[in-house]
Each structure stands twice: as structure tokens, then as C-alpha cells.
Write a protein that holds these residues in place. Structure first.
Motif, PDB file in Angstrom:
ATOM      1  N   UNK A 347     -17.801  25.516  49.227  1.00  8.65           N
ATOM      2  CA  UNK A 347     -17.428  25.423  50.888  1.00  8.65           C
ATOM      3  C   UNK A 347     -16.261  24.144  51.129  1.00  8.65           C
ATOM      4  N   UNK A 349     -14.293  21.962  54.833  1.00  5.26           N
ATOM      5  CA  UNK A 349     -13.831  22.052  56.034  1.00  5.26           C
ATOM      6  C   UNK A 349     -12.118  22.478  55.563  1.00  5.26           C
ATOM      7  N   UNK A 350     -11.606  22.497  54.960  1.00  5.10           N
ATOM      8  CA  UNK A 350     -10.431  22.978  54.296  1.00  5.10           C
ATOM      9  C   UNK A 350      -9.924  24.303  53.534  1.00  5.10           C
TER      10      UNK A 350
ATOM     11  N   UNK B 228     -19.717  16.839  52.979  1.00  2.57           N
ATOM     12  CA  UNK B 228     -18.649  17.380  53.840  1.00  2.57           C
ATOM     13  C   UNK B 228     -18.880  18.129  52.715  1.00  2.57           C
ATOM     14  N   UNK B 229     -19.540  18.703  52.196  1.00  2.00           N
ATOM     15  CA  UNK B 229     -20.324  19.887  51.407  1.00  2.00           C
ATOM     16  C   UNK B 229     -19.976  21.420  51.844  1.00  2.00           C
ATOM     17  N   UNK B 232     -19.305  19.525  57.904  1.00  2.00           N
ATOM     18  CA  UNK B 232     -19.858  17.599  58.335  1.00  2.00           C
ATOM     19  C   UNK B 232     -21.041  17.473  59.289  1.00  2.00           C
ATOM     20  N   UNK B 260     -19.845   9.523  52.375  1.00  2.00           N
ATOM     21  CA  UNK B 260     -18.869  10.303  52.090  1.00  2.00           C
ATOM     22  C   UNK B 260     -18.332  11.291  52.971  1.00  2.00           C
ATOM     23  N   UNK B 262     -14.215  13.707  52.317  1.00  2.00           N
ATOM     24  CA  UNK B 262     -13.475  14.104  51.852  1.00  2.00           C
ATOM     25  C   UNK B 262     -12.929  15.423  51.600  1.00  2.00           C
ATOM     26  N   UNK B 263     -12.863  15.406  52.936  1.00  2.00           N
ATOM     27  CA  UNK B 263     -11.951  17.050  53.787  1.00  2.00           C
ATOM     28  C   UNK B 263     -12.233  17.111  54.346  1.00  2.00           C
ATOM     29  N   UNK B 264     -11.367  17.803  55.648  1.00  2.00           N
ATOM     30  CA  UNK B 264     -11.203  18.179  57.181  1.00  2.00           C
ATOM     31  C   UNK B 264     -10.584  17.241  57.184  1.00  2.00           C
ATOM     32  N   UNK B 269     -13.543  13.668  62.722  1.00  2.00           N
ATOM     33  CA  UNK B 269     -14.833  13.914  61.453  1.00  2.00           C
ATOM     34  C   UNK B 269     -15.305  11.703  61.601  1.00  2.00           C
ATOM     35  N   UNK B 291      -9.587  11.513  49.313  1.00  2.00           N
ATOM     36  CA  UNK B 291      -8.667  12.893  50.054  1.00  2.00           C
ATOM     37  C   UNK B 291      -7.517  12.239  49.957  1.00  2.00           C
TER      38      UNK B 291
END
Lengths: 483, 483
Positions: A347, A349-350, B228-229, B232, B260, B262-264, B269, B291
Motif C-alpha cells: 500500500x 499514499x502514492x 508509511x507502509x 502514515x 522514516x 518514503x512516500x506521500x 506528513x 523519495x
């Protein structure tokens, strides 16, 4: 000696140790390698790096020095380091052969093995295939505009390190180049090596003409004279004509002879030079050019009627200057809990970072008559697409569009081949020449619209409905957790 | 085994053989390494690669396999190959130490040796220093916007090959980074290695919270949790707070702990996460981010008030994404005809490709009070710039501008150091830590205007009047030939 087993991110090793002590390191799982967008804003990617990856996997083991270093970091415990000492690859790998044309989201490589082996291989595996596929793709873009001209890879001095130069040259061949200046690549891969002289040769002699004469004394059959050291049209070309005429008179002019231009306006200089050679009775002269060339500049020079028929491409190719990374990733798509295979997604957020779950293959649909590619279907391994039935294509990217491919008008080809089985290499590694032939054939399956440098037509790539259902189901389960 | 003696362009070897049979291979000559424009449209370049180059030069020899391969090409004669077998470097090298800040046209390295040794070394020498200086420069650009935040090199999987990853990580340190995820770089160069967990760790456990708990069981002191898996703000940060609170209650929370991302959207965030951590009583949390970061994105995120204090920079650094090559060149600047040194220039149809002749050094002018750099003078070796006299600066690029630097207000420092003398290493190789300190000091000598990412002030670099006269004299002689 440290080995390339250390060629990894620290977190792979810390995760491996963590799983080891949690008793989860042996869990069988499946990872996919894929990328999310084509490099160079292009329409495709040429897969490369498999041979290098096979070498890497076969030789992957920890040396005493590796273990000693890891111990010195105080991050690792003795029993885990003992375990590492004996580690080698025991799983299965399926991959697209080198030279295959691929598209975003497609499984390029699938690996079935324990979780710790997957982690250990991820970084180097991604690096090797990202890099080599990137350069092969860039080379192919250059080839698509160069027609049948000779293309030479000249980039070593601007490469990002030794491996970039050595493996980059090999990748350039897969992308359609004819040879390289890189001698080590020639030795390692049996590639044609090419080259004649630099400006320093010319400057080593009292005059350009003497430098040319000295060169043909040594290399009467390798006759590309560098013509731009002092003044291309006033001196370089006249000197070359003098030499060619002398050889012609003596009956020693080889079949291939010509000049190289490395500065100035290549369109103008080549056209003027060609006129001079034509007037002197040398219409078959090779005019080769170098100097910050790429597919766009070559294309423009050709539009301007340049007389160049041999190109040395350096920096822009070897660094993939306009798009120097391929964002290939490596994601867990499932794991075995006991005997039960549990498909997984990542999964995010992007939206574009959400992966396709399950054990998959890519099924390529070719038009039976034209042999051109019509679409790719990313599907669960073993799904059938019988050619005796109509095939309905509905892209989930554009679900309002659909296409029917009529029964008996198409062929289906699964794109992944077995490479390793239970740690053993089962793939018969093709020669580089065979890879290059296959790569050429692959490109022939694309209509020119997909090869356009700018704003190419996008290949139809879709999930099978079975895969879509599986993905939606897992997505819903995961997102339900946050309602 | 093939050696890196083959890591060269074919034309170097064909020219060497040509000179060998023309009796010119032993001619003593001088080559300069320099570049023509700063990468990244920046104001400077950070020199790196010298240690690697020293290794290369010391180990450069042809193996039996190398010779066997060269023989197989049918391009080389027995007596030349016999000669190659015994070849090793016998000359002098002068170079700017790693970490030096340099500018276009400046001599970065000068090599005095036979013509054939110069040719043999050119390609690899250029490649090594082009690559490593490029990455050190990119890293320094990131450091200039990151303030005192932690900077980690995370790029291995997107590097252009193994050497790009390994030497790139070292170069990043010279550019001001704190460490790397690359374990092999850690082992080879004694660099700090960093890293915790990937998404696959989280996905190996039934829930994120269980994954976090498992992690702290194994690494109670290395506590950066990937948040962020799944989601988040709804899950990752609350799970992290749960874990930190449990550890705080148990008295086991380490001094450094954090998450950490790594997305969004990293600005949004991180700010929201920081509020949640503040509210939960964890104001000292480390929020690290990765990212597709580069100096521009970090700078923007900071302007938007992001709460990130640790950055993992991968692809954009390791590939120098926006400027992936440094155009360093290697040019003959003179040779000995008998005992007479004859300075040389390379003429060209492109004005910027004309070189500076003669044996030169770079003399750096520092303001005595502020210790800031005022200008560089490219001059003939041994020219004096006495600090007790006014120094008149007239750039030949902008001859209508001139500046006076008043007597006793400045210091002069020659920038090239002896590295090899008669083939022997005479340079005391500094530790990586010492190089990093020197690199930091060097950057301190530049006013911030020169460090600006976009449209920086251009450093005053000029030829000495002696050098200008020599260059103009040779230029006139050469161009007179075409009147």
C-alpha cells in the motif's frame, strides 16, 4: 578481499538478521522486479543485465573478510554471521531475456526463494538491471534514428565509474550499436572494438600531413583520419585527400577509408567535406562524427542533410544523460504461510506505488499476420488466453475503452523464462550476438509510432481480469483497516 | 584475468603502438586535466577521485590474459606486446587534493611522463576523476541546503553499475554527507553505514505494530521506524508513538529514535507527524525522509516548514541526475624535443576547446582577513605573486574589468601537490575523515554567493599575463598557417 555480497544496503542485512532471530528468515516468498515509467519519456524499455545478474547470483557468497568486516560494525551477532558464511542462492528466478522490449508495470523478473535470500539479492539485482536496461534503451533510441549507419560507443571517459563503462558498452550493443572503443568490454564480452587516433597523435608530429602519413605506415587498413585538429576544411580534409590519393595511386587504398570530425558544426563541415571528397574522386568516403551526440542531435543533423554515415556516441549514451536512472523496483508480491500462498500488495499514499499481488507472468499478444505486438496482459501465472476465442481487452487505466482481438488473428507468448531452479542455473545463456539479433527482432514487433523519440504512442498493457479482482480484493481489505 | 590496463579506449593502444614503431613513444610530454564548465550550472566543482586514481596508477600493468586478448585482435605486433608486458608508470603527477574546490579551465592534475604512458592512463584517469568529482559536487550542493541535518547516501540500487555505487558513496562523504547505506563502501573506505528497515520488513508481520515490536526486540538502539507502509498518519505514526511510549515507560528509549517517511507529501506528513509526536511528549523525534530527493526539493520542503531533520538521498545524488557527466578533458600542453620543452595548444573550430599551453599551476588568492577566496590565477609553474606588492587582476574573459588586490591584504597558495615522482608515490594519502575536514574548510573559503544553487556568482579565474602572452603567441603562429 571483500566480495560483492557486501554490495547491498545495510538494511537488507539488518532485516535479514532480524528475521533470522524472529525465525522468519526461511519463509518462502515471491518478489517481482518491475518499473513504473519508461525512461527518456519514451515508449518502451529494452531489458538488459540478465547475464551480469546470473554471474552475480552464482558467485554470491560471503568471504572471511566480509564476515570480519560485518563483525567489526557491532551490528551483527555471531550465530547470524555463521549462518551468512554458508549462504548461497537456493531459489528460482524467472526473467525476460535480454533484448526483450518491456513496458511499465510488467514483471521483468520474478524470484521465488526464502525471504533472506530475496533481501540479500535485492539491491545488487535492481542496480544491475536498472543500469543495463537504461543504457540498452538509450542505445536503441539512437539506433532508431541512425538507420544503417555505423554506431560506436565512445563514452568510457565520461562513464560513472568502471562498471558503468564496461557494462554500458555491452548494453549499447544490445541496443543496436556496432562496437565500442572500450577495450576491456571487448575482452570480456567478445565485442567489436573500434578506434583510430586522437588529437594528441596529430600533435605528436610536425604537421598534420606527417601525422597522417605516420598513421598509414602503421595502420594501412584502419583508415579513419581525424581531420579537425587545426582547421577542418582548410587543412584536415585537403590533407586527407592527399593521403587517399597517394594510396589510390599506389593501389593501397583500403575499401573503408574516411575522416572523423570531433568539433565545429558537424552538418556544415560534413557537407562541405563530402563535396571536396566527391570532387576529388572519393565518393565512398566514410565521414564519422563525434562530439556530444545523442538521438536528437543525430536526428537533426540528418534532417539538415549532413553527410555523416558513422557516429561515435559517448557521454550522452553512457550516462543516459537526459534520464540517467531507471526506477526499477523489487516488491514482495506474496509469501507462504505454511503451505498457503498469501498474495501481498504494498500500500502507499502514492497510487502509482501500489503493486500487483500474486505470482504473475506477462502474456504478449502478437498480430498473427503482421507479427506486430498488439498488447501485453499482466496475468496470474498459468492463466490461459486461447487464440481460438475472441480476446476482449479492457485496460483498467482507461476502462471506458475496450478492444476486441478476433479469434485466430493473434498469438500469445509468455515473456518470462526460467533462469534458476532450486539455485541451479537452468537457462542456456545466449551469445551476445544472439541477444543482439533477438533485440533487433523485438524492436521489429513495434510499429514506428511506439519508437518515436517524443510523445510516442503508449503500448496497451493491462491486468487480466483475474489479477484485477485479486488486487481489488486485497486493496479493499487493506483500506478497510483505516475506515 | 583481465586487468584494468584494458580499461581504455582502443585508440590509445593503437596510437601507442604507432608511436612505438615511429620511435616516438618515449618522448617526454606534459598533459593537463581540466574541465570547461561547472556541472549543475553551479559555481564550483569539488575535486575527488585522487585516491582511486593513485590505486589505478600503482596497479596498472598488463596481465598475460590482457596480452593474449590484444594479440587475438590482430591489431598488435609481437614486439609491441612484449613492450606492453613490462610497462608501468614511471613519471610525475601533480594534482589538487581531494576536497579542493575548483573552477573551469583550472589544472586539476598535471602529468609528466612519456607519451605512451600518458595515452595509456588518459581514459581511466579521466573517467575516475570525472565521475567522483561530479558526485562530490552534487553532494556538496545538497549539503549547502541541508544545514546540520543528517544526510545519508541511499542510491546504490539506482547507481550506474557497481563502481558508481561504491565510489559514489565515498564521493558523497567528500561532499559533506554523513554516511551511506552501501555496505561495501563502508568496508572499503571505513565509512559510516546506516539503515534500518524496508517495507518488506513491515509486510513480513501480521501488522505494522507487530513489525515494529519485532524490530525493537532485535535493534533496541537503532530506532528509525518506517511509518508509511499502510497509512502514515492514521497508523504509522500512532504505532510509532505506541512503541516509543512503551520504551519510555520501560526506560529503554534510546537517545536517537524516530521515523522514516518514503512516500506521500513529505512537507505535510512531517509537519502533521511532528505535531502528533509533540503532543505525545516526543519533541526530540527524528523525522527522516527519502523519495527522489535532491537539493532543490530539500530546499523547498524546508521553505514550507517541513519537520524533517534527516534525509536519505538516493537516485538524484548517485547518478547526478540533472547533470550526469563532468566534461573533464586531458590535453597535451607540451613536449620535449630533445632537451627543449615545446609548449603546445590544441586548436579547434570551437573557441572554448582551445587549451592553455605550458607547465602550469593554479595560484589561489585568499583575503588575509576573512580567509575567503578572491580569485584563482592559472600561471606558469614557478611564477611569483608577491604579497608585498599590489596584485592587479585583469580577466582576459572580461578585459574591460580589472581589480586591484592591495599589498599585504592577501595570501597566495599554489593548488597542485606532488603525487608521484619518477613513478613512486610521494603523496601521503590522507584519511577519508581528513579529506572531509579539508573539503569542509575549502567550502568555507567561498562566500555564499558562489554556493547558490541557481545562477551563482562566478569565481574570478584568470590566466597570468605570462601565460596569456605564451598562449597568444602560439595561437598566432598556428593560425598564421591558414592565412
Amino acid at each position: 578481499m571483500y566480495t560483492n555480497a557486501l554490495l547491498t544496503d545495510l538494511y537488507q542485512l539488518t532485516m535479514m538478521q532480524g528475521l533470522f532471530f524472529e525465525g522468519k528468515h526461511n519463509q518462502p516468498c515471491v518478489f517481482d522486479r518491475y518499473y513504473r515509467t519508461n525512461p527518456f519519456k519514451g515508449g518502451y524499455t529494452v531489458v538488459a543485465g540478465l547475464e551480469h545478474l546470473i554471474d552475480y547470483v552464482q558467485n554470491m557468497h560471503f568471504s572471511d573478510d566480509d564476515i570480519y568486516y560485518l563483525k567489526s560494525t557491532n551490528l551483527f551477532k555471531e550465530s547470524f554471521l555463521d549462518y551468512l558464511k554458508d549462504m548461497h542462492f537456493t531459489g528460482d528466478i524467472y526473467a525476460m531475456p535480454e533484448g526483450t522490449v518491456a513496458f511499465p508495470q510488467e514483471v521483468l523478473l520474478r524470484i521465488h526463494t526464502t525471504k533472506d535470500e530475496s533481501l540479500l539479492l535485492e539491491t545488487a539485482m535492481s542496480m544491475i538491471m536498472n543500469h543495463e536496461s537504461l543504457i540498452a534503451t538509450k542505445a536503441r533510441r539512437v539506433r532508431t534514428v541512425a538507420g544503417n549507419d555505423t554506431l560506436m560507443e565512445f563514452g568510457l571517459r565520461r562513464a560513472q565509474g568502471m562498471s558503468a563503462g564496461v557494462y554500458g558498452a555491452r548494453s549499447a550493443m544490445i541496443g543496436g550499436f556496432n562496437g565500442t572503443s572500450n577495450v576491456l568490454s571487448g575482452a570480456k564480452f567478445g565485442m567489436p572494438i573500434l578506434g583510430t587516433m586522437a588529437h594528441s597523435w596529430i600533435m605528436s608530429f610536425p604537421s598534420e600531413l606527417e601525422a597522417f602519413h605516420a598513421y598509414i605506415r602503421q595502420y594501412p587498413n584502419n583508415l579513419i583520419l581525424l581531420a579537425d585538429t587545426y582547421n577542418t576544411l582548410k587543412q584536415g580534409v585537403p590533407d586527407a585527400i592527399t593521403v587517399f590519393q597517394e594510396m589510390k595511386d599506389a593501389g593501397t587504398l583500403p575499401k573503408k577509408f574516411g575522416i572523423r570530425l570531433d568539433s565545429g558544426d558537424l552538418a556544415y563541415l560534413s557537407k562541405e567535406a563530402k563535396k571536396m571528397f566527391d570532387a576529388a574522386g572519393f565518393p565512398d568516403v566514410i565521414i564519422s562524427a563525434s562530439n556530444d551526440l545523442d538521438e536528437f542531435l543525430i536526428s537533426e543533423l540528418k534532417l539538415q542533410g549532413c553527410a555523416i554515415n558513422s557516429w561515435g556516441v559517448g557521454t550522452h549514451l553512457i550516462t543516459a544523460e537526459d534520464s540517467p536512472s531507471l526506477g526499477g523496483v523489487f516488491k514482495l508480491v506474496g509469501q507462504y504461510d505454511g503451505d498457503v500462498f498469501v498474495p501481498k500488495i504494498k500500500m502507499s499514499d502514492n497510487a502509482e506505488k501500489i503493486s500487483n499481488p500474486g505470482i504473475k507472468n506477462v502474456y504478449r499478444i502478437y498480430d498473427r499476420e503482421s507479427k506486430k505486438m498488439k498488447a501485453d496482459i499482466i496475468a496470474l501465472e498459468g492463466e490461459k488466453f486461447p487464440t481460438i476465442k475472441n480476446l476482449q481487452l479492457v485496460s483498467d487505466k482507461t476502462p471506458w475503452r475496450s478492444r476486441v482481438i478476433y479469434a485466430n488473428s493473434f498469438d500469445v507468448c509468455p515473456m518470462l523464462q526460467p533462469i534458476f531452479q532450486k539455485g541451479k542455473l537452468v537457462y542456456h545463456k545466449p551469445t551476445l550476438a544472439a541477444i543482439c539479433d533477438y533485440a533487433d527482432e523485438q524492436i521489429q514487433t513495434l510499429w514506428p509510432e511506439y519508437l518515436r523519440l517524443v510523445n510516442p504512442e503508449e503500448m496497451w498493457v493491462q491486468r487480466s481480469s483475474k489479477l484485477s479482482k485479486l488486487r481489488n480484493k486485497i486493496l479493499q481489505e487493506e483500506s478497510a483497516k483505516f475506515m
